[in-house]
Scaffold this motif. Structure first.
Motif, PDB file in Angstrom:
ATOM      1  N   UNK A 472       0.819  -1.215   0.000  1.00 41.32           N
ATOM      2  CA  UNK A 472       0.000   0.000   0.000  1.00 41.32           C
ATOM      3  C   UNK A 472       0.852   1.265   0.000  1.00 41.32           C
ATOM      4  N   UNK A 473       1.870   1.312   0.841  1.00 40.45           N
ATOM      5  CA  UNK A 473       2.718   2.510   0.920  1.00 40.45           C
ATOM      6  C   UNK A 473       3.454   2.756  -0.393  1.00 40.45           C
ATOM      7  N   UNK A 474       3.951   1.678  -1.010  1.00 44.10           N
ATOM      8  CA  UNK A 474       4.688   1.827  -2.270  1.00 44.10           C
ATOM      9  C   UNK A 474       3.765   2.317  -3.382  1.00 44.10           C
ATOM     10  N   UNK A 475       2.508   1.819  -3.403  1.00 50.96           N
ATOM     11  CA  UNK A 475       1.556   2.276  -4.422  1.00 50.96           C
ATOM     12  C   UNK A 475       1.248   3.762  -4.250  1.00 50.96           C
ATOM     13  N   UNK A 476       1.060   4.169  -3.014  1.00 62.04           N
ATOM     14  CA  UNK A 476       0.768   5.580  -2.762  1.00 62.04           C
ATOM     15  C   UNK A 476       1.948   6.470  -3.147  1.00 62.04           C
TER      16      UNK A 476
END
Length: 517
Positions: A472-476
């Motif tokens: 999730x953090x990498x996508x954001x």
């Protein structure tokens, strides 16, 4: 009643503790999501509970007569079989029972009365089991699941060795759903599925009466299908009741409480140490100082909440291109046969474009045709001669090298420090950098491929499903980086949440396909 109990399991990989004294339980009918950043050990945990890996410490116990099916990221299909033959394997146990029943009928032609009675009873039991399990509707079941996952578009008589990696994954998922085990174990099941297929899977799993455990980074998907979250972080496994949004709230409260407790205890320790230092040498207060020291020695120290290394994506911008970066006239994409009607496409400088459509429709083919990686079936593609492309492939496991060496091969002029810094910027730790690239998780490999693009000037980014496997953090962070990038972007994606507020235009290939959808 627990149908799976994991007690005090610890496991390491390449000298790194992945799971440390973790426990887990699965109750009948629970829909569980296993979440955490890339490389935290989610797939390792699934491999442990499915018996593919024996943990270094701890125990895993299933209840009696349990059946489970596991879809992992690296399952191999028999290349000699067709799609339909693979799907039919889900019913092998029923076909074997039918064969046994047929053999009993043959025996009835020449047997005594007592044996005949026993055979009739056995045939009746088997026939009832076959009827109960829908044996005589197998083709209907296969077509229903195959339709939901988009496999009918491929022709079920197609040999699996002709399928792409994503298409093979869908075949494996379909077979697993047809098996209808008591527990489903799914590792990133939405990868390679388009919006329509994900919606179908949401409906299937939401109504699944048995239990399942899945790994996914798709927040909307998790919110719709799960009711229990297990969070993997720093080798620990924590249970939260509810969906993903509920987890976020509970986890934030927990982290705040730990941080406040840590600060309070540190202040208390500092005060006690100061008192001990000032009073241990004075006769009048020596005993009080010793008493405080004993209290300090017995104190259970609260660890400061650890902060994970977060990725930071930045794309280097090359010189600006002409007004029209790519122009396609009367373009038909395809290989042995056309996959589209004639397309007229103009990609202007600094514009950001998404390509969407159901799987197998030709999104990757269009992307590669526009960048002249493969020839057009018909028509013309003109591309600015000064273009410098950063191309992100869906899957590329690379050679049998360490992550550091694989990066160094692309940038031989970098120093060791520069290579490590570039990889660390993408969220890869020293353990990842020194490990073989092939043993990294799908998300870690995706971060590596992004690091290769980030370290060269580009004026055109061509990204094929860049969010697959990313946490999730990498996508954001990738979303933020693409918004900040001031040059041209063309990306293939099935995730509207990711691209809708990035792009200026969406090309829906379903409007131009030659396929029936």
């Amino acid at each position: 009643m627990s149908i799976l109990n994991v007690k005090n399991v610890s496991h390491s990989f390449a000298g790194r503790d992945i799971l440390k004294d973790v426990s887990f339980r699965l109750l009948k009918g629970e829909h569980v999501a296993l979440i955490g950043a890339n490389g935290e050990g989610k797939t390792t945990f699934l491999n442990i509970i499915s018996g593919k890996i024996v943990p270094e410490e701890g125990s895993v116990s299933w209840c009696n007569r349990i059946t489970f099916g596991y879809l992992d990221q690296h399952t191999v299909l028999d290349p000699s079989k067709t799609i339909k033959e693979v799907l039919a394997m889900a019913f092998d146990h029923l076909y074997n029972m039918e064969k046994e029943m047929m053999e009993m009928y043959e025996k009835m032609s020449d047997t005594d009365e007592k044996t005949m009675e026993q055979l009739l009873n056995d045939v009746g039991e088997i026939s009832e089991i076959l009827e109960h399990n829908g044996f005589y509707m197998i083709d209907t079941k296969i077509n229903e699941i195959a339709s939901g996952l988009g496999l009918l578009d491929l022709d079920l008589d197609t040999n699996v060795n002709k399928l792409s990696g994503g298409q093979r994954t869908k075949v494996l998922l379909a077979k697993l759903l047809l098996e209808n085990p008591m527990v489903l174990i799914l590792d990133e099941p939405t990868n390679y599925l388009d919006e329509q297929q994900i919606n179908w899977l949401v409906s299937f799993l939401s109504n699944y009466e048995n239990a399942f455990i899945l790994v996914s980074h798709e927040i909307e998907f998790l919110n719709k299908v799960t009711n229990v979250i297990y969070h993997v972080e720093n080798g620990e496994l924590t249970r939260y009741v509810g969906n993903y949004d509920n987890f976020v709230k509970q986890h934030a409260i927990k982290m705040h409480q730990i941080e406040q407790a840590y600060k309070k205890q540190q202040a208390q320790i500092s005060e006690m140490e100061d008192f001990i230092a000032r009073n241990k040498a004075r006769v009048a207060t020596r005993n009080m100082a010793h008493s405080r020291q004993k209290q300090l020695d017995k104190m259970t120290i609260i660890e400061k909440p650890k902060t994970k290394l977060k990725p930071s994506f930045t794309f280097i911008e090359a010189n600006t291109l002409q007004r029209y970066v790519i122009t396609a006239k009367d373009l038909i994409i395809g290989y042995d046969e056309p996959l589209s009607h004639r397309l007229q496409i103009v990609i202007e400088r600094n514009k950001k474009v998404a390509i969407k459509g159901v799987n197998g429709i030709g999104k990757t083919t269009l992307l590669r045709t526009l960048m002249k990686d493969i020839p057009a079936f018909e028509g013309e593609v003109d591309i600015d001669p000064n273009v410098k492309i950063g191309f992100f492939k869906q899957e590329d496991h690379g050679a049998n090298k360490t992550t550091l060496q694989a990066f160094w091969d692309e940038y031989p002029s970098y120093t060791n420090f520069e290579v490590r810094s570039a990889l660390a910027k993408c969220g890869l730790t020293t353990d990842h950098i020194e490990s073989n690239l092939k043993v990294l998780s799908g998300g870690e490999q995706a971060k590596f491929r992004l690091s290769l693009i980030m370290n060269k000037p580009c004026n055109l980014l061509m990204l094929d499903e860049p969010t697959n496997h990313l946490d999730v953090e990498a996508k954001e962070e990738l979303k933020r980086a693409l918004k900040a990038y001031r040059q041209t972007v063309i990306l293939v994606s099935h995730d509207p949440w990711f691209y809708e507020d990035i792009v200026d235009e969406v090309i829906n290939l379903e409007d131009f396909t030659t396929k029936i959808i």
